[in-house]
Design a protein around this motif. Structure first.
Motif, PDB file in Angstrom:
ATOM      1  N   PRO A  26       7.881   6.039  -5.239  1.00  0.00           N
ATOM      2  CA  PRO A  26       6.487   5.823  -4.836  1.00  0.00           C
ATOM      3  C   PRO A  26       6.306   5.800  -3.324  1.00  0.00           C
ATOM      4  CG  PRO A  26       7.112   4.286  -6.563  1.00  0.00           C
ATOM      5  CD  PRO A  26       8.373   4.963  -6.102  1.00  0.00           C
ATOM      6  N   VAL A  27       7.306   5.272  -2.612  1.00  0.00           N
ATOM      7  CA  VAL A  27       7.219   5.241  -1.144  1.00  0.00           C
ATOM      8  C   VAL A  27       7.245   6.664  -0.583  1.00  0.00           C
ATOM      9  CG1 VAL A  27       8.320   4.409   0.968  1.00  0.00           C
ATOM     10  CG2 VAL A  27       8.326   2.980  -1.087  1.00  0.00           C
ATOM     11  N   HIS A  28       8.115   7.494  -1.150  1.00  0.00           N
ATOM     12  CA  HIS A  28       8.189   8.884  -0.708  1.00  0.00           C
ATOM     13  C   HIS A  28       6.870   9.605  -0.953  1.00  0.00           C
ATOM     14  CE1 HIS A  28       9.033  13.205  -1.527  1.00  0.00           C
ATOM     15  NE2 HIS A  28       9.739  13.093  -0.403  1.00  0.00           N
ATOM     16  N   THR A 239      -6.140   9.241   3.771  1.00  0.00           N
ATOM     17  CA  THR A 239      -6.349   8.089   4.644  1.00  0.00           C
ATOM     18  C   THR A 239      -5.865   6.803   3.985  1.00  0.00           C
ATOM     19  OG1 THR A 239      -8.318   9.195   5.522  1.00  0.00           O
ATOM     20  CG2 THR A 239      -8.056   6.857   6.020  1.00  0.00           C
ATOM     21  N   THR A 240      -6.072   6.699   2.688  1.00  0.00           N
ATOM     22  CA  THR A 240      -5.623   5.511   1.960  1.00  0.00           C
ATOM     23  C   THR A 240      -4.110   5.355   2.040  1.00  0.00           C
ATOM     24  OG1 THR A 240      -7.467   5.758   0.409  1.00  0.00           O
ATOM     25  CG2 THR A 240      -5.638   4.346  -0.270  1.00  0.00           C
ATOM     26  N   MET A 241      -3.390   6.452   1.833  1.00  0.00           N
ATOM     27  CA  MET A 241      -1.932   6.394   1.890  1.00  0.00           C
ATOM     28  C   MET A 241      -1.433   6.152   3.319  1.00  0.00           C
ATOM     29  SD  MET A 241      -0.786   6.552  -1.167  1.00  0.00           S
ATOM     30  CE  MET A 241      -2.255   5.608  -1.601  1.00  0.00           C
ATOM     31  N   ALA A 242      -2.128   6.712   4.315  1.00  0.00           N
ATOM     32  CA  ALA A 242      -1.759   6.442   5.698  1.00  0.00           C
ATOM     33  C   ALA A 242      -1.923   4.967   6.024  1.00  0.00           C
ATOM     34  CB  ALA A 242      -2.606   7.293   6.645  1.00  0.00           C
ATOM     35  N   THR A 243      -3.009   4.368   5.540  1.00  0.00           N
ATOM     36  CA  THR A 243      -3.208   2.934   5.737  1.00  0.00           C
ATOM     37  C   THR A 243      -2.127   2.137   5.025  1.00  0.00           C
ATOM     38  OG1 THR A 243      -5.603   3.289   5.864  1.00  0.00           O
ATOM     39  CG2 THR A 243      -4.852   1.041   5.480  1.00  0.00           C
TER      40      THR A 243
END
Length: 272
Positions: A26-28, A239-243
């Motif tokens: 999930p982190v990847h 943007t959500t994943m960048a946050t």
């Protein structure tokens, strides 16, 4: 016998690698999705086709204040938890007080109280005292979980300190405060780091207290910033994943930096 030992070690290593890969998947995906250009679907893949870090700038612009709030609240929670728990743990170990057993049972009982119950009770109290929508209010709320855990961790570490060391300091003329500050705290350094880190991580990842005790955008941790994205802007996965990546970095860095102290602190707790 040696061959079986080697096979068991190899099998254990393979299992550990598989579990680690499953946890890091999930982190990847999160990092890969955060590097997708704006407007492009957040798809999987080993690497993004056209990496674009601009979403991180957007995330910092929109959630920079929330990240700062989370940092202030988490550091404040860790500091307050240690400030309250360290003297309490010292009193329960090197200077045992009457009723220490029931007190520890109460500490464990507090840990079992559902968070939503505490949050609802605090909401009414905060409404009367003006602590709603304040960083101090969030620090106090998060400390309700940080202090009991810190007491348990520190009491175990302080109980392992040889009493001869404390008695020698007292014979040299050191008072109770001097013994606590110059002898007990330095010898409990690993446990202090461990307890402080646990309190920090709890406050950093808290959503329940933040959602219950804040009603405006003036004081809004990053967990609620992500919650807003998922609630109103589900198309902005980049943007959500960048946050989410930015929100994960402080906790990850702290865990890596304090890893040695955490290992020593938990090992001490497991053997005493």
């Amino acid at each position: 016998m040696k061959s079986w030992t080697r096979r068991d070690g190899l099998a254990g290593s393979l299992v550990a690698i598989v579990l680690l890969a499953a946890m890091l998947a999930p982190v990847h995906w999160m990092v890969t999705a955060s590097l997708q250009p704006a407007g492009r679907p957040a798809r999987g893949g080993w690497l993004p086709a056209d990496p674009d870090p601009s979403e991180y700038l957007t995330a910092l612009d929109e959630q920079g204040g929330a990240l700062l709030t989370s940092l202030v609240v988490s550091l404040g929670t860790a500091a307050l938890s240690l400030a309250l728990a360290a003297p309490a743990a010292h009193a329960l170990t090197l200077s045992p007080l009457p009723g220490a057993g029931p007190f520890l049972f109460g500490v464990l009982l507090v840990q079992a109280v559902p968070g939503i119950t505490v949050a609802n009770a605090l909401h009414g109290l905060y409404a009367d005292t003006g602590l709603l929508d304040s960083r101090l209010g969030l620090v106090l709320a998060d400390s309700t979980a940080g202090v009991p855990l810190a007491i348990l961790v520190l009491r175990t570490a302080m109980g392992a300190i040889p009493r001869e060391i404390v008695e020698a300091a007292r014979l040299d003329g050191a008072g109770a405060w001097r013994v606590f500050r110059s002898v007990v705290l330095p010898l409990s350094r690993n446990a202090l780091v461990t307890a402080g880190l646990f309190a920090f991580l709890f406050a950093w990842g808290d959503t329940l207290f933040a959602l219950t005790l804040t009603t405006t955008d003036a004081v809004r941790p990053v967990t609620l910033g992500l919650y807003d994205y998922l609630g109103a802007h589900t198309a902005r996965w980049n943007t959500t994943m960048a946050t989410a990546v930015l929100a994960s970095l402080p906790a990850a860095v702290l865990v890596v930096v304090a890893q040695r102290h955490i290992t020593a602190g938990t090992a001490a707790g497991a053997t005493h």
